[in-house]
Motif scaffolding. Structure first.
Motif, PDB file in Angstrom:
ATOM      1  N   ASN A  33       1.548  -1.488   0.359  1.00 53.44           N
ATOM      2  CA  ASN A  33      -0.101  -0.230  -0.193  1.00 53.44           C
ATOM      3  C   ASN A  33       0.688   1.290   0.420  1.00 53.44           C
ATOM      4  N   ALA A  34       0.413   2.349  -0.569  1.00 49.01           N
ATOM      5  CA  ALA A  34       1.336   3.628  -0.616  1.00 49.01           C
ATOM      6  C   ALA A  34       0.583   4.560  -0.744  1.00 49.01           C
ATOM      7  N   ALA A  35       0.450   6.233  -0.464  1.00 47.70           N
ATOM      8  CA  ALA A  35      -0.568   7.231  -0.629  1.00 47.70           C
ATOM      9  C   ALA A  35      -0.201   7.688  -2.063  1.00 47.70           C
ATOM     10  N   LEU A  36      -1.055   8.124  -2.537  1.00 45.77           N
ATOM     11  CA  LEU A  36      -1.301   8.405  -3.789  1.00 45.77           C
ATOM     12  C   LEU A  36      -1.123  10.378  -3.713  1.00 45.77           C
ATOM     13  N   ILE A  37      -0.177  10.573  -3.743  1.00 47.11           N
ATOM     14  CA  ILE A  37       0.179  11.767  -4.049  1.00 47.11           C
ATOM     15  C   ILE A  37       0.175  12.670  -5.708  1.00 47.11           C
ATOM     16  N   VAL A  38      -0.433  13.556  -5.864  1.00 46.08           N
ATOM     17  CA  VAL A  38      -0.170  14.798  -6.816  1.00 46.08           C
ATOM     18  C   VAL A  38      -0.173  16.179  -6.133  1.00 46.08           C
ATOM     19  N   THR A  39       1.175  16.551  -6.819  1.00 42.96           N
ATOM     20  CA  THR A  39       1.334  17.643  -6.794  1.00 42.96           C
ATOM     21  C   THR A  39       1.331  18.043  -5.027  1.00 42.96           C
ATOM     22  N   LYS A  40       2.063  17.691  -4.211  1.00 37.57           N
ATOM     23  CA  LYS A  40       2.053  17.547  -3.297  1.00 37.57           C
ATOM     24  C   LYS A  40       0.672  17.160  -2.125  1.00 37.57           C
ATOM     25  N   LYS A  41       0.024  16.834  -2.722  1.00 39.85           N
ATOM     26  CA  LYS A  41      -1.119  16.730  -1.358  1.00 39.85           C
ATOM     27  C   LYS A  41      -1.828  14.957  -2.011  1.00 39.85           C
ATOM     28  N   GLU A  42      -1.907  14.739  -0.478  1.00 36.93           N
ATOM     29  CA  GLU A  42      -2.702  13.485  -0.714  1.00 36.93           C
ATOM     30  C   GLU A  42      -3.622  13.038  -1.181  1.00 36.93           C
ATOM     31  N   VAL A  43      -4.223  12.763  -2.084  1.00 37.31           N
ATOM     32  CA  VAL A  43      -5.043  12.555  -2.536  1.00 37.31           C
ATOM     33  C   VAL A  43      -5.795  10.810  -2.017  1.00 37.31           C
ATOM     34  N   GLY A  44      -5.317   9.926  -1.775  1.00 33.34           N
ATOM     35  CA  GLY A  44      -6.238   8.678  -1.583  1.00 33.34           C
ATOM     36  C   GLY A  44      -4.728   7.852  -1.475  1.00 33.34           C
ATOM     37  N   ASN A  45      -4.717   6.282  -1.776  1.00 31.64           N
ATOM     38  CA  ASN A  45      -3.829   5.336  -1.208  1.00 31.64           C
ATOM     39  C   ASN A  45      -4.469   3.809  -2.219  1.00 31.64           C
ATOM     40  N   VAL A  46      -3.061   4.186  -2.800  1.00 29.78           N
ATOM     41  CA  VAL A  46      -2.508   2.834  -3.925  1.00 29.78           C
ATOM     42  C   VAL A  46      -3.045   1.464  -2.908  1.00 29.78           C
ATOM     43  N   SER A  47      -3.040   0.525  -3.667  1.00 27.75           N
ATOM     44  CA  SER A  47      -2.920  -1.169  -3.344  1.00 27.75           C
ATOM     45  C   SER A  47      -2.339  -1.269  -4.474  1.00 27.75           C
ATOM     46  N   TYR A  48      -1.395  -2.567  -4.616  1.00 27.19           N
ATOM     47  CA  TYR A  48      -0.826  -3.738  -5.334  1.00 27.19           C
ATOM     48  C   TYR A  48      -1.168  -4.791  -4.231  1.00 27.19           C
ATOM     49  N   TYR A  49      -1.734  -5.323  -5.647  1.00 29.26           N
ATOM     50  CA  TYR A  49      -1.722  -7.037  -5.620  1.00 29.26           C
ATOM     51  C   TYR A  49      -1.063  -7.834  -7.223  1.00 29.26           C
ATOM     52  N   ALA A  50      -1.054  -8.923  -6.134  1.00 28.24           N
ATOM     53  CA  ALA A  50      -0.257  -9.695  -7.597  1.00 28.24           C
ATOM     54  C   ALA A  50      -0.387 -11.052  -7.295  1.00 28.24           C
ATOM     55  N   ALA A  51       0.022 -11.850  -7.979  1.00 27.01           N
ATOM     56  CA  ALA A  51      -0.082 -13.078  -8.199  1.00 27.01           C
ATOM     57  C   ALA A  51       1.189 -13.908  -7.178  1.00 27.01           C
ATOM     58  N   ASP A  52       2.843 -12.960  -7.364  1.00 32.26           N
ATOM     59  CA  ASP A  52       3.731 -13.739  -6.729  1.00 32.26           C
ATOM     60  C   ASP A  52       3.913 -12.066  -6.307  1.00 32.26           C
ATOM     61  N   CYS A  53       4.416 -11.606  -5.371  1.00 35.94           N
ATOM     62  CA  CYS A  53       4.148 -10.080  -5.077  1.00 35.94           C
ATOM     63  C   CYS A  53       5.899 -10.111  -5.013  1.00 35.94           C
ATOM     64  N   THR A  54       7.127 -11.219  -5.596  1.00 37.48           N
ATOM     65  CA  THR A  54       8.396 -11.610  -5.674  1.00 37.48           C
ATOM     66  C   THR A  54       8.347 -11.383  -7.112  1.00 37.48           C
ATOM     67  N   GLN A  55       8.034 -11.544  -7.872  1.00 40.20           N
ATOM     68  CA  GLN A  55       8.004 -11.337  -9.574  1.00 40.20           C
ATOM     69  C   GLN A  55       7.479 -10.123 -10.459  1.00 40.20           C
ATOM     70  N   LYS A  56       8.200 -10.077 -11.145  1.00 42.00           N
ATOM     71  CA  LYS A  56       7.750  -9.057 -12.561  1.00 42.00           C
ATOM     72  C   LYS A  56       6.347  -9.185 -12.841  1.00 42.00           C
ATOM     73  N   TRP A  57       5.388  -7.721 -12.435  1.00 39.39           N
ATOM     74  CA  TRP A  57       4.748  -7.160 -12.466  1.00 39.39           C
ATOM     75  C   TRP A  57       3.998  -7.426 -14.168  1.00 39.39           C
ATOM     76  N   GLU A  58       4.707  -7.478 -15.336  1.00 41.31           N
ATOM     77  CA  GLU A  58       5.223  -8.073 -16.426  1.00 41.31           C
ATOM     78  C   GLU A  58       3.996  -9.297 -16.948  1.00 41.31           C
ATOM     79  N   THR A  59       4.359 -10.336 -15.749  1.00 41.34           N
ATOM     80  CA  THR A  59       4.470 -11.456 -16.387  1.00 41.34           C
ATOM     81  C   THR A  59       3.477 -12.401 -15.741  1.00 41.34           C
ATOM     82  N   GLN A  60       2.042 -11.161 -14.964  1.00 40.90           N
ATOM     83  CA  GLN A  60       1.338 -12.286 -13.583  1.00 40.90           C
ATOM     84  C   GLN A  60       0.288 -10.786 -14.206  1.00 40.90           C
TER      85      GLN A  60
END
Length: 166
Positions: A33-60
């Motif tokens: 999870n990470a804060a979503l910052i736009v022009t120094k203002k927090e506008v939300g939160n982003v969550s990243y999900y993957a089949a395998d968090c240790t693998q490259k995002w492009e292949t899963q």
């Protein structure tokens, strides 16, 4: 006290949306999870999900959930998406299938949740707003849409680093 109850309700709604979003992705797990910052203002939160968090995002299978804490107009999503797709995808053009996803964006209000899901097995990219499907594309380059956030010139370099541990 009124503000207290409003904040409690917003927090409860946020937890519910994050929980249902993570449950809807049976093939993925929460990586970061990470804060979503736009022009120094927090506008939300982003969550990243993957089949395998240790693998490259492009292949899963992957998913990004954007939970907004501010209202954002439709044009802002479309302008930013187009700008970063052009910066990160060689020969990106207006007739790209990726533009069909960009065209689906709607304005959001505080508490809204956008989900962008990619399924590797059928090369399908889907966009949801508050768990409701807005549309999808099936294309061998569909996952390239994530280059908005994960490309060499991302929307926010710190966000990319936080989500991908780079």
């Amino acid at each position: 006290m009124h503000g207290y109850y409003r904040n409690l309700l917003l927090l409860s709604s946020t937890v519910f949306l994050l929980t249902t979003a993570s449950q809807s992705s049976a093939n993925t797990q929460l990586c970061k999870n990470a804060a979503l910052i736009v022009t120094k203002k927090e506008v939300g939160n982003v969550s990243y999900y993957a089949a395998d968090c240790t693998q490259k995002w492009e292949t899963q299978d992957i998913q990004l959930d954007f939970l907004y804490t501010r209202d954002i107009p439709e044009w802002a999503f479309k302008r930013a998406a187009t700008h970063f797709l052009k910066k990160n995808i060689p020969d990106f053009s207006e007739d790209s299938p990726l533009n069909r996803i960009t065209a689906l964006y709607k304005p959001v209000q505080k508490g809204d949740l956008y989900s962008l899901k990619y399924t590797q097995s059928n090369q399908t990219l889907s966009l949801f707003l508050n768990q409701k499907p807005l549309g999808k594309i099936t294309d061998n380059q569909a996952n390239q849409y994530f280059k908005i956030w994960f490309g060499s010139s991302p929307f926010n370099a710190k966000l990319k680093q936080q989500l991908l541990n780079q």
